[in-house]
Scaffold this motif. Structure first.
Motif, short mmCIF file in Angstrom:
data_model
loop_
_atom_site.label_atom_id
_atom_site.label_comp_id
_atom_site.label_asym_id
_atom_site.label_seq_id
_atom_site.Cartn_x
_atom_site.Cartn_y
_atom_site.Cartn_z
N GLY A 210 86.82 -34.42 40.50
CA GLY A 210 86.96 -35.79 40.96
C GLY A 210 86.17 -36.06 42.23
O GLY A 210 85.51 -37.09 42.36
N MET A 211 86.21 -35.13 43.18
CA MET A 211 85.48 -35.31 44.42
C MET A 211 83.97 -35.19 44.19
O MET A 211 83.17 -35.91 44.83
N ARG A 223 78.08 -39.93 53.35
CA ARG A 223 77.82 -40.10 54.77
C ARG A 223 79.03 -39.70 55.60
O ARG A 223 78.89 -39.04 56.64
N ARG A 224 80.22 -40.08 55.15
CA ARG A 224 81.42 -39.74 55.89
C ARG A 224 81.62 -38.23 55.96
O ARG A 224 82.04 -37.69 56.99
N ARG A 225 81.31 -37.54 54.87
CA ARG A 225 81.43 -36.08 54.89
C ARG A 225 80.44 -35.47 55.87
O ARG A 225 80.79 -34.58 56.66
N ASP A 226 79.21 -35.92 55.83
CA ASP A 226 78.19 -35.41 56.76
C ASP A 226 78.59 -35.66 58.20
O ASP A 226 78.43 -34.78 59.07
N ARG A 304 99.76 -42.28 51.39
CA ARG A 304 99.43 -41.03 50.71
C ARG A 304 97.92 -40.83 50.69
O ARG A 304 97.43 -39.71 50.89
N SER A 305 97.16 -41.89 50.47
CA SER A 305 95.71 -41.79 50.43
C SER A 305 95.15 -41.36 51.78
O SER A 305 94.20 -40.58 51.85
N LEU A 306 95.75 -41.86 52.87
CA LEU A 306 95.31 -41.46 54.20
C LEU A 306 95.55 -39.97 54.41
O LEU A 306 94.69 -39.25 54.92
N ARG A 307 96.73 -39.52 54.01
CA ARG A 307 97.03 -38.09 54.15
C ARG A 307 96.06 -37.25 53.32
O ARG A 307 95.59 -36.20 53.77
N ASP A 311 93.29 -34.45 54.56
CA ASP A 311 93.22 -33.11 53.98
C ASP A 311 91.83 -32.81 53.45
O ASP A 311 91.36 -31.67 53.54
N ARG A 312 91.15 -33.82 52.91
CA ARG A 312 89.76 -33.60 52.45
C ARG A 312 88.87 -33.21 53.62
O ARG A 312 87.99 -32.36 53.50
#
Length: 398
Positions: A210-211, A223-226, A304-307, A311-312
């Motif tokens: 999924g990711m 971009r957010r991951r980088d 839940r999505s924020l949590r 975690d991601r």
């Protein structure tokens, strides 16, 4: 197209379910942790790490069971299962931390009905590990005395996440983490991206299907991951660690909002349409309670999505220090963050393997604290400060 075509890296599990769907003789609950031959049973448990495709395999198996005469999946049944509208399919999933006992009681009650159009009535519980012991005991009664043509499919990260009495009444199929190459091929074929982008997304997602899809198709997510990894690499002082923690929390919030915003709008539009209200129209007082319930559900999902977003970030940071450790030890294992090789080499020469291991422990501790409802900002600040002090010996650059 066969219903199994979009599953990847799980050939053994697929073979088990295809054989069962093909009409193998039905047996009682086995309680064993393996499946052999084409035996069909009334209760299954699919386990595997996040992103391994547990839910996808559950719905593929459901489609095969609900398709008339073919384990490859009937197209009409497949469309109904995908839309969750098949009359013989019931699905329980939750956006909350736990599955409530009322939800399980309702599902158990509906499992008593006979199939209306197919061979079986299929009941799927995603994230079955989110049931409390009391809730699990409600399900246990249904598994002990199931109707003849009802099939239960539970999904959980591990069979250890369920109470022993349930484990003894299900047949467990364990999934493995698919390889980066397998996930890349799936993303390339299904999402139409080039092979380079598909490989990079699968690698950065660490084979989480999924990711990987999201990273391959969403530039903002990439971009957010980088940004997250560069924030961690640029920390030099305690104050910059505290600032980085705040920024990471903002990044997680933006990511969570991007995931939920479009879905929320679609749900609201669908709800209004089902109530006979035109877009932009006034909601009658008698119907406002239903819309309030939807809004409350969406708020819980946003939490839940924020949590999950936090975690991601922690999983991505863990991959960073894992790569540093691989460089320090001279391992031939492929790096997750190949694009940062120069920064990884530099960091590996300025820290010891012991400090890198301590950084990974700090990330694991932060994940546990957040799961235990410690304020995320405090958990992130403590984690980054601990990593900094472990790397420099005093919390500032030398």
């Amino acid at each position: 197209m066969a219903v199994w075509d979009d599953l990847t890296g799980q050939d053994d599990a697929i073979a088990i379910f295809k054989a069962a769907a093909a009409g193998g003789s039905r047996s009682g609950a086995a309680g064993s942790t393996a499946v052999s031959g084409s035996a069909m049973t009334h209760s299954w448990l699919i386990t595997g790490p996040p992103g391994s495709g547990r839910s996808n395999l559950a719905f593929a198996f459901a489609t095969a069971l609900l398709s008339p005469g073919t384990p490859e999946g009937d197209l009409a049944a497949q469309r109904q299962v995908e839309a969750r509208t098949h009359p013989d399919l019931a699905v329980l999933s939750t956006e909350r931390v736990i599955i409530s006992i009322e939800e399980v009681r309702s599902l158990v009650a509906s499992s008593q009905f006979s199939p209306s159009v197919g061979r079986y009535r299929v009941m799927i519980i995603e994230d079955a590990d989110r049931m409390s012991e009391r809730t699990s005991n409600v399900l246990l009664k249904a598994l002990e005395e199931p109707p003849e043509r009802t099939v239960w499919i539970l999904c959980a990260p591990s069979d250890a996440d369920l109470i022993p009495t349930i484990r003894s009444r299900v047949r467990t199929v364990r999934l493995r983490v698919p390889s980066v190459a397998d996930v890349a091929r799936l993303i390339e074929r299904r999402d139409g991206v080039d092979s380079v982008a598909a490989e990079r997304a699968a690698r950065h997602a660490q084979s989480h299907i999924g990711m990987a899809h999201r990273l391959a198709t969403n530039e903002e997510a990439r971009r957010r991951r980088d940004d997250t990894l560069r924030l961690a690499l640029d920390i030099r002082t305690v104050s910059s660690a505290v600032q980085a923690a705040a920024t990471m929390l903002e990044i997680a919030g933006a990511d969570a909002k991007a995931i939920t915003e479009e879905r929320d709008a679609e749900e609201r539009e669908h709800a209004l349409r089902s109530l006979g209200i035109e877009p932009g129209g006034t909601i009658p007082p008698a119907l406002r309670s239903q819309m309030r319930q939807l809004e409350e559900d969406q708020k819980r999902r946003a939490t839940r999505s924020l949590r999950d977003g936090i975690d991601r970030i922690l999983v991505d940071l863990l991959s960073l220090y894992r790569d540093v450790m691989m460089v320090q030890l001279g391992s031939s294992s492929e790096l997750v963050n190949l694009e940062l090789r120069d920064r990884l080499d530099l960091l590996s020469t300025h820290t010891s393997p012991a400090a890198t291991l301590a950084a990974m422990d700090a990330i694991a501790t932060a994940r546990e604290r957040i799961e235990s409802n410690v304020a995320p900002a405090l958990a992130l600040e403590a984690m980054l400060t601990s990593i900094l002090r472990g790397a420099t010996g005093k919390g500032t650059t030398q």
